[in-house]
Motif scaffolding. Sequence first.
Motif, PDB file in Angstrom:
ATOM      1  N   THR A 120       0.822  -1.207   0.000  1.00 48.47           N
ATOM      2  CA  THR A 120       0.000   0.000   0.000  1.00 48.47           C
ATOM      3  C   THR A 120       0.856   1.257   0.000  1.00 48.47           C
ATOM      4  N   PRO A 145      -7.013   2.225   1.748  1.00 46.46           N
ATOM      5  CA  PRO A 145      -5.793   2.454   0.963  1.00 46.46           C
ATOM      6  C   PRO A 145      -5.769   1.602  -0.304  1.00 46.46           C
ATOM      7  N   ASP A 146      -5.253   2.186  -1.394  1.00 47.71           N
ATOM      8  CA  ASP A 146      -5.094   1.441  -2.649  1.00 47.71           C
ATOM      9  C   ASP A 146      -3.985   0.411  -2.510  1.00 47.71           C
ATOM     10  N   VAL A 147      -4.188  -0.747  -3.120  1.00 49.94           N
ATOM     11  CA  VAL A 147      -3.154  -1.781  -3.192  1.00 49.94           C
ATOM     12  C   VAL A 147      -2.431  -1.611  -4.523  1.00 49.94           C
ATOM     13  N   ARG A 155      -2.500   0.361  -9.783  1.00 47.61           N
ATOM     14  CA  ARG A 155      -3.132   0.778  -8.524  1.00 47.61           C
ATOM     15  C   ARG A 155      -4.532   0.161  -8.480  1.00 47.61           C
TER      16      ARG A 155
END
Length: 794
Positions: free
Chosen positions: A552, A574-576, A598
Motif C-alpha cells: 500500500t 488504501p489502494d493496493v 493501482r
Amino acid sequence: MKTTEKGWEFHSVELNRGNNVLYWRTAAFSVWSKVSKPVLVRNIAITGVAYTSECFPCKPGTYADQKGSSCCKLCPANSYSNKGETSCHQCDPDKYSEKGSSTCRVRPACTDKDYFYTHTACDASGETQLMYKWAQPKICSEDLEGAVKLPASGMKTRCPPCNPGFFKTNSSSTCEPCPYGSYSNGSDCSHCPAGTEPAVGFEYKWWNTLPTNMETTVLSGINFEYKGMTGWEVAGDHIYTAVGASDNDFMILTLVVPGFRPPQSVMADTENKEVARITFVFETICSVNCELYFMVGMNSRTNSPVETWRGSKGKQSYTYIIEENTTMSFTWAFQRTTFHETGRKYTNDVAKIYSINVTNVMDGVASYCRPCALEASDIGSSCTSCPAGYYIDRDSGTCRSCPPNTILKAHQPYGAQACMTCGPGTKSNKIHSLCYNDCTFSVSTPTRTFDYNFLALENTVSLAGGPSFTSKGLKYFHHFTLSLCGNQGKKMSVCTDNVTDLRIPEGESGFSKSITAYVCQAVIIPPEVTGYKAGVSSQPVSLADRLIGVTTDMTLDGITSPAELFHPEPLGIPDVIFFYRSNDVTQSCSSGRSTTIRVRCSLLKPAPGSLSLPSTCSDGTCDGCNFHFLWESAAACPLCSAADYHAIVSSCVAGIQKTTYVWREPKLCSGGISLPEQRVTICKTIDFWLKVGISAGTCTAILLTVLTCYFWKKNQKLEYKYSKLVMNATLKDCDLPAADSCAIMEGEDVEDDLIFTSKKSLFGKIRSFTSKRTPDGFDSVPLKTSSGGPDMDL
C-alpha cells in the motif's frame, strides 16, 4: 511481401488474364523514429504482355551493348554515358564517378578524411605493423595543391595479448582457443581444478585481428547494395568504423553464435527464459546526426533492431538477454548521417566497440573456472550444476536449497548471499527462480487487518489509450494488455506484431513477433486506416516482466506511483499497488521500464471493473519509462470480517428477545464472511421482577412481625421474675434473705401480687420498659406491697 534490411529481394505475383491493377501499399510505420525509412522499389518487370511496338533508349549512366537487349547495364565506376549509349566513356584522370553515373566530377585534394589506419596480424616475433590505407573507392587526388600524402606505414608495436580463453602459439604467434576443460587469461591454458568447470563463452577485448566468427561489410545508404568494403577496422584495444564511400553508408559488423550451453538450472526454469546474455562496451563520437543500431537475428532470419543510439554517446555498456537456444547473429550498424548526400564530410565521426562478452556459448572458451556441485556427474563435463533453487556452498561444494520466499539472482550461484528475498506481498516458486503473487494480499493497520482476494481479477484485460495521429494524419492507438498476478508467476499478457501476416492464411505463418509479459503495449492501426477487415498490431513492447512487490506504500524499489495522477480515493481504504519492472533497457530508460497498477475498491463496479489511465498522461506514461494504471473494481475491496458488521438487540417482547446483525454503513468490503443469522433468546419482562420484589417484601415483613412477638413474650417473663425477687426483699426491713433459688416456689400464685399501676398497650409497655432505667443501670419497676402501703419504685 516481407521487407528486408539485407539488400534487394525479388517478389513475383501471378497475374490474371485481362486487365490487372497493381499497387503497393506500406502496412507498417514507426511511431518512435524521427527519420522516415522508405520502402524502395528498384525494378518492375512484367512478362506475358504483347510485344512492344518500339524500343526505348537507355537512360544516362547506363548502356546496352547488344541488339535486342531487355535491359540496360550500369556504367562502372570512373566512367559515364549519355542517353542511348552502347558503351561507357572513361573519366579523365583528374575526375571520378560512381557506378551508374552520367557525368564525371573533379577529384578534390586528399585530406586526412580520405585514409584510415589498421593493424597487421602478429608476426613470428610477436609484433604488429601500423598500416595506413586510402579509403575505397579513392576519389581524391594527391597531386593537387594542399593535398595530404598517405602517412608512412610500417611502425611496429608489440602485439596485444590474446583474448581470454585463447593462447598464443609458438610457431605463428597467432591466438588459438584453449581446449574444453581449461581456461586462460590470454596467455597459457590451465586445466580447471577438481570440482570446477569452465565458464564457457566469448570475451573479446583485444583487437589485433577480427575474430573468425565476425565479419564486416558496408551497405550503401542510397541504393542499399552491399559493397565489397571493410566497414570496421581493428585498433588494438578497440574496433572502430572505417571510412566508407559516402557518409550515409551503413558500416556493418556481425557476430554469429552457433548456439548456447546453459546450465541445468536454466533448463529447469521455464519462466525465467534467460539462456545467455551479450554485453558490449561502446562509444560514439559524432558531429552530426549519426546513428548506431544494434540488431539481433535468429536462425538466419532478418535482423530485428533492438536498440538505437543517436548522436555522441560516452563510453558505456549495454546488455541484451538471450531467451532462445538457437543460432544467433548480432549486428552493429553505424551511419554517420541520414542525409542522402554523397561525399566524405564526417569521416571523423566514428563508433568504437571496446569489448564484447557472450556467456554460455556452445563450443566457447573460458577465462575462469567456477566451482560446481559435487552431487552428480554430467556426460561430457566434469560436473553438473545444482538443481534449480539450490546454491553451491563454497566450503563444502555441496548444493543447498535457498530459504523460503527467496530467489536465485544468477544461475550457478555461490554462497547463501545469492538467495535474494522476495518483495512484500510476494513469494517464490518451487525452484526459486521468480517471485509471484497468488492474487491474495493482507495488510495490518493500528485498528484492523485488511485481507484481499483478487482472484476475480486474474484474467487478462485490455485497455486502449486515446487516439494519436502521425504527421500524415493516420490514426493509431496505444493498446495495453494487463494480467495482474499471472498464473503462479507465469506471465499471461500477449502482444503481437501481425503486420506481415495480414495477407497470409492463418496457420501458415510462424514469423509473427509476439511478447509475453505481465503488461505489454502494442500500436493498433484501425481497419479504416489499413483497408483490411482486421486492424494492424505492431511494435509490441514489454512493460512488465518481473513482479517487484505488492504494497500500500507509494514507493517500492525506486518505483513511485504518484497519488496525484488519479482522482483521490473516496472511501478511506488504501489502494493496493502492484509494482513491476521490464528487462528491456533502452537509451532513454537506463534502468528499464517500470509499471504500477493501482487496485482500488469500488463497490459500484462489479468484477472485473474498469481500467483507466492518468488524466495528465493519456498514453499511461508521462516520461516514456514509467507506466501507471488504475483498476477500480468491487473485487478490489477487502474481504468482509467481523469488524464490518454490528449487532442490533431488540426489546424483550413476550419473553423473547431478537439480535439482528447488519453491515456498517458505508459498506467497505466484499466477499469474505457472511452476516450471522438472527439470534433469538428467552428474556424476563419487568412485570415478573415486580412480582418477585413484592413477594420478597411481604415475606420479610411477616418474618419481622413474628420475631417481634417472640422477643416481647420473652421480655415479659423476665420482667415478672425480676419483680418477684424485689418484692421478697422488702418483707423484713428491706433486708434480702439468702435465697436458695430465684425461681417460683411450689404453690405460689403467679398472678396474685403482680399489680400494675395502670393498663398499658403493647407498645406502651415496650416504651416504659426501655425508658425506666436508673443511673446505676438497674430497671425501675412499680411495685405494690401486700400491706397496702404506698407504691414504690425499685
